[in-house]
Design an enzyme around this catalytic site. Structure first.
Site, mmCIF file in Angstrom:
data_model
loop_
_atom_site.group_PDB
_atom_site.id
_atom_site.type_symbol
_atom_site.label_atom_id
_atom_site.label_comp_id
_atom_site.label_asym_id
_atom_site.label_seq_id
_atom_site.Cartn_x
_atom_site.Cartn_y
_atom_site.Cartn_z
ATOM 1 N N LYS A 1 73.066 -10.585 -64.837
ATOM 2 C CA LYS A 1 72.315 -9.339 -65.081
ATOM 3 C C LYS A 1 71.141 -9.225 -64.126
ATOM 4 O O LYS A 1 70.906 -8.178 -63.520
ATOM 5 C CB LYS A 1 71.844 -9.305 -66.546
ATOM 6 N N GLN B 1 68.857 -11.709 -75.057
ATOM 7 C CA GLN B 1 70.204 -12.297 -75.009
ATOM 8 C C GLN B 1 70.530 -12.957 -76.353
ATOM 9 O O GLN B 1 69.762 -13.765 -76.862
ATOM 10 C CB GLN B 1 70.267 -13.326 -73.864
ATOM 11 N N ASP C 1 70.489 -2.200 -74.293
ATOM 12 C CA ASP C 1 71.686 -2.897 -74.776
ATOM 13 C C ASP C 1 72.391 -2.070 -75.865
ATOM 14 O O ASP C 1 73.533 -2.331 -76.201
ATOM 15 C CB ASP C 1 71.268 -4.254 -75.384
#
Ligand code: NAP
Length: 291
Positions: A53, A97, A120
């Site tokens: 990412k 995460q 996200d």
């Protein structure tokens, strides 16, 4: 019949070039899209994902900040970091995460992210926006699947889509996105009585289970579009999906490979969401300046 391949790497390159161009436009206005990625603990797979990412941000010209913390980080400290990033003007998107260590309530942490920075798409506000068809960030993996489906040129309107899996991060949002594209949607899960009876009727199948060979050739209608979200290992330790690719590609009309299908699209859609978040900020500052 040999299915046409839906190439997630090629589509990702196209979409990332568009992100880079939009980023250049924003930079000319004095705004650099910024993504903050927080990782807690030493899970090797998570570190690989996070690395991809951050690297993708750099390649497209986005600013990124990687915050790494030990597994012993207290929940309150993590929440304090999220709150600080929520008000940091250099940051337009925040990604925590998952998974987090067991002593941290992941739900509480995700809900602490400002919805305007929830790139996200895991916040309840984002999920609610998807459910009600109002603007909000779409979670990256199913959003990537929609882009892969659209890249075939097939109109989803009126198609029968079967989603295998009902997780909050893939299956459920996938079903809602397909509904929004006017498909007729069936959602299957571990308690589905006869999976094959459903998949055989599908024009579109999205497999998001986490078990290899969940979808085999005898379960697919000739010409169907098959999207494989699964990430598993075969006996030789090689990455594979939920779909028996060798068999299903002889029946399906279109199919995504693993690797090189959904995987790269997940990271790509994160960049797309982040640049969009920065564009919203740019638009807002233009509005304020006009007052
Ligand atoms: P998950 O939370 O474990 O959900 C799996 C789903 O599959 C559940 O809804 C489960 O049903 C269902 N299921 C399990 N066995 C089944 C069966 N025999 N028949 C039908 N349905 C069954 O997993 P996830 O997070 O959605 O991820 C699914 C897969 O996608 C994993 O391999 C994951 O690694 C992969 N993934 C890939 C990406 C990417 O970027 N490529 C991103 C996210 C996830 P119940 O709800 O009834 O338990």
């Amino acid at each position: 019949m040999t299915a046409q391949l839906i190439d997630g790497n090629a589509l990702s390159r196209q979409l990332r070039a568009d992100v880079a161009q939009r980023t250049a436009v924003l930079k000319a206005k004095g705004i650099t899209p910024g993504l903050a990625v927080i990782i807690v603990g030493l899970d090797p797979a998570s570190h690989v994902y996070v690395g991809k990412k951050v690297e993708a941000c750099a390649q497209a010209g986005l600013h990124s900040v990687l915050e790494q913390y030990p597994a012993t980080l207290a929940e309150a400290e993590l929440l304090a970091r999220v709150h600080a990033l929520n008000i940091d003007p250099a940051i337009h998107g925040i990604l925590v995460q998952l998974p987090l260590p067991a002593h941290i309530d992941a739900h509480k942490v995700i809900e602490a992210i400002a919805p305007s920075k929830d790139v996200d798409g895991f916040h309840i506000a984002s999920a609610g926006a998807l459910m009600t068809g109002t603007p909000g960030f779409w979670s990256c993996t199913p959003y990537g699947c929609i882009k892969l489906l659209q890249s075939t040129g097939i109109n989803l309107k009126g198609k029968h889509a079967v989603v295998i899996g009902r997780s909050n991060n893939v299956g459920k949002p996938m079903a809602l996105m397909l509904l929004q594209k006017n498909a007729t949607v069936t959602v299957c899960h571990s308690a589905t009585a006869n999976l094959k009876a459903h998949t055989l009727q599908a024009d579109v199948i999205v497999a998001a289970v986490g078990r290899r060979n969940t979808l085999t050739a005898d379960m697919v209608k000739p010409g169907a579009v098959v999207i494989d979200v699964g990430m598993n290992r075969n006996d030789a330790g090689k990455l594979c999906g939920d779909v028996d690719f060798a068999g299903v590609k002889e029946v399906a009309g279109w199919i995504t490979p693993v690797p090189g299908g959904v995987g790269p699209m997940t990271v790509t859609m994160l960049l797309v969401n982040t640049v969009e978040a920065a564009e919203c900020v740019a638009l807002e500052s233009t509005r304020v300046a006009a007052k």
